[in-house]
Design a protein around this motif. Structure first.
Motif, PDB file in Angstrom:
ATOM      1  N   ARG A   1       4.012  19.371   2.247  1.00  0.00           N
ATOM      2  CA  ARG A   1       4.524  18.307   3.113  1.00  0.00           C
ATOM      3  C   ARG A   1       5.627  18.810   4.027  1.00  0.00           C
ATOM      4  O   ARG A   1       5.570  18.640   5.249  1.00  0.00           O
TER       5      ARG A   1
ATOM      6  N   PHE B   1       7.500   7.448   5.725  1.00  0.00           N
ATOM      7  CA  PHE B   1       8.333   8.609   5.376  1.00  0.00           C
ATOM      8  C   PHE B   1       7.992   9.806   6.254  1.00  0.00           C
ATOM      9  O   PHE B   1       8.893  10.507   6.750  1.00  0.00           O
ATOM     10  N   ASN B   2       6.695  10.048   6.458  1.00  0.00           N
ATOM     11  CA  ASN B   2       6.284  11.175   7.306  1.00  0.00           C
ATOM     12  C   ASN B   2       6.785  10.999   8.734  1.00  0.00           C
ATOM     13  O   ASN B   2       7.238  11.966   9.375  1.00  0.00           O
ATOM     14  N   THR B   3       6.719   9.773   9.245  1.00  0.00           N
ATOM     15  CA  THR B   3       7.162   9.511  10.612  1.00  0.00           C
ATOM     16  C   THR B   3       8.642   9.798  10.781  1.00  0.00           C
ATOM     17  O   THR B   3       9.066  10.481  11.721  1.00  0.00           O
TER      18      THR B   3
ATOM     19  N   HIS C   1       5.527  19.294   8.140  1.00  0.00           N
ATOM     20  CA  HIS C   1       6.469  18.591   9.016  1.00  0.00           C
ATOM     21  C   HIS C   1       7.230  19.575   9.905  1.00  0.00           C
ATOM     22  O   HIS C   1       7.470  19.302  11.088  1.00  0.00           O
TER      23      HIS C   1
ATOM     24  N   SER D   1      10.555  11.599   8.820  1.00  0.00           N
ATOM     25  CA  SER D   1      10.841  13.002   8.537  1.00  0.00           C
ATOM     26  C   SER D   1      10.598  13.870   9.768  1.00  0.00           C
ATOM     27  O   SER D   1      11.450  14.687  10.157  1.00  0.00           O
TER      28      SER D   1
ATOM     29  N   TRP E   1       3.841   3.368   3.066  1.00  0.00           N
ATOM     30  CA  TRP E   1       5.194   3.908   2.914  1.00  0.00           C
ATOM     31  C   TRP E   1       5.204   5.423   3.049  1.00  0.00           C
ATOM     32  O   TRP E   1       6.191   6.008   3.507  1.00  0.00           O
ATOM     33  N   ASN E   2       4.106   6.060   2.659  1.00  0.00           N
ATOM     34  CA  ASN E   2       4.007   7.503   2.862  1.00  0.00           C
ATOM     35  C   ASN E   2       3.984   7.838   4.350  1.00  0.00           C
ATOM     36  O   ASN E   2       4.623   8.811   4.799  1.00  0.00           O
ATOM     37  N   SER E   3       3.276   7.043   5.140  1.00  0.00           N
ATOM     38  CA  SER E   3       3.238   7.267   6.583  1.00  0.00           C
ATOM     39  C   SER E   3       4.603   7.002   7.221  1.00  0.00           C
ATOM     40  O   SER E   3       5.010   7.702   8.149  1.00  0.00           O
TER      41      SER E   3
ATOM     42  N   ASP F   1       0.841  -1.197   0.000  1.00  0.00           N
ATOM     43  CA  ASP F   1       0.000   0.000   0.000  1.00  0.00           C
ATOM     44  C   ASP F   1       0.877   1.248   0.000  1.00  0.00           C
ATOM     45  O   ASP F   1       1.715   1.429   0.901  1.00  0.00           O
ATOM     46  N   PRO F   2       0.741   2.136  -0.989  1.00  0.00           N
ATOM     47  CA  PRO F   2       1.568   3.366  -1.007  1.00  0.00           C
ATOM     48  C   PRO F   2       1.348   4.251   0.203  1.00  0.00           C
ATOM     49  O   PRO F   2       2.267   4.960   0.633  1.00  0.00           O
ATOM     50  N   LEU F   3       0.136   4.245   0.783  1.00  0.00           N
ATOM     51  CA  LEU F   3      -0.121   5.069   1.957  1.00  0.00           C
ATOM     52  C   LEU F   3       0.717   4.629   3.157  1.00  0.00           C
ATOM     53  O   LEU F   3       1.089   5.451   4.003  1.00  0.00           O
TER      54      LEU F   3
END
Length: 226
Positions: free
Chosen positions: A169, A87-89, A173, A91, A83-85, A79-81
């Protein structure tokens, strides 16, 4: 033969002596037992149970469904979401932890110097930590609001373009990391200050005697020993 006879003729232990032996032998386990009992009930059991739930096609309304094994993990990793989460974590973690530790060390070095009213300044540094999280979120929500925020208003008055704190983004952050740094820097400062005061003063004095400047002593002695 002599040892066997000695054991046979040795008088039996009294109840008080046996109780004392039991106390020495088993009391350490009794002291640490409450922690492990609480950890098992509110830490380990929910963790294990959550893993078991993740192996089923669980439904919040109907409860456990069919056994699916690692299918949930496979679907989540694709799920791309997800891996996005991730990355956000990471970052937000880097933007908050790295500046936070640097600021904590610098502020602790200032508080470790010969300042007047040391207790006042140390309590002042800890003040953001004791503020309620709800109050911190409300204040920073007003600061970083997109339309009527204080920061965007100042940027507009200076002739600059407002920043999309919620849409961009990196900007979002930075806003979250700033709030985290505000709340936790003072707490980490006191921890670093305690470690800094535990450094033997004779080592720092020896570096000064050898001709090291205050800055060189800080980076070559204080920081490595922290």
């Amino acid at each position: 033969m002599h040892s066997t006879t000695a054991r046979q003729t040795r008088p039996g232990l009294t109840f008080r002596q046996r109780l004392s032996r039991w106390d020495v032998k088993y009391s350490p386990y009794a002291y640490v037992a409450p922690f492990f009992i609480l950890f098992g009930l509110i830490g380990l059991f929910p963790l294990v149970y959550t893993f078991v739930v993740s192996l089923n096609n669980w439904n919040l309304l109907t409860g456990p469904g069919d056994w699916v094994g690692l299918a949930n993990f496979t679907r989540e990793l694709s799920d791309p979401l997800f891996w996005n989460s991730i990355f956000n974590t990471f970052s937000i973690f880097l933007l908050s932890s790295v500046p936070q530790i640097i600021l904590a060390i610098l502020i602790a070095s200032v508080l470790d110097a010969n300042l007047r009213a040391k207790t006042f300044w140390r309590m002042g540094v800890l003040a953001p930590y004791v503020v309620a999280p709800v109050a911190v979120s409300l204040v920073f929500g007003q600061l970083f609001a997109d339309d009527s925020g204080v920061i965007n208003t100042l940027l507009t008055n200076l002739g600059l373009s407002p920043v999309g704190w919620h849409a961009d983004r990196l900007s979002s952050h930075l806003a979250i990391a700033t709030m985290v740094n505000f709340r936790w820097t003072g707490y980490n400062t006191l921890i670093v200050l305690a470690a800094m005061q535990a450094i033997p003063r004779d080592i720092i004095e020896a570096a000064v005697v050898d001709g090291a400047s205050r800055v060189r002593t800080f980076f070559s002695v204080t920081v490595p020993m922290l």
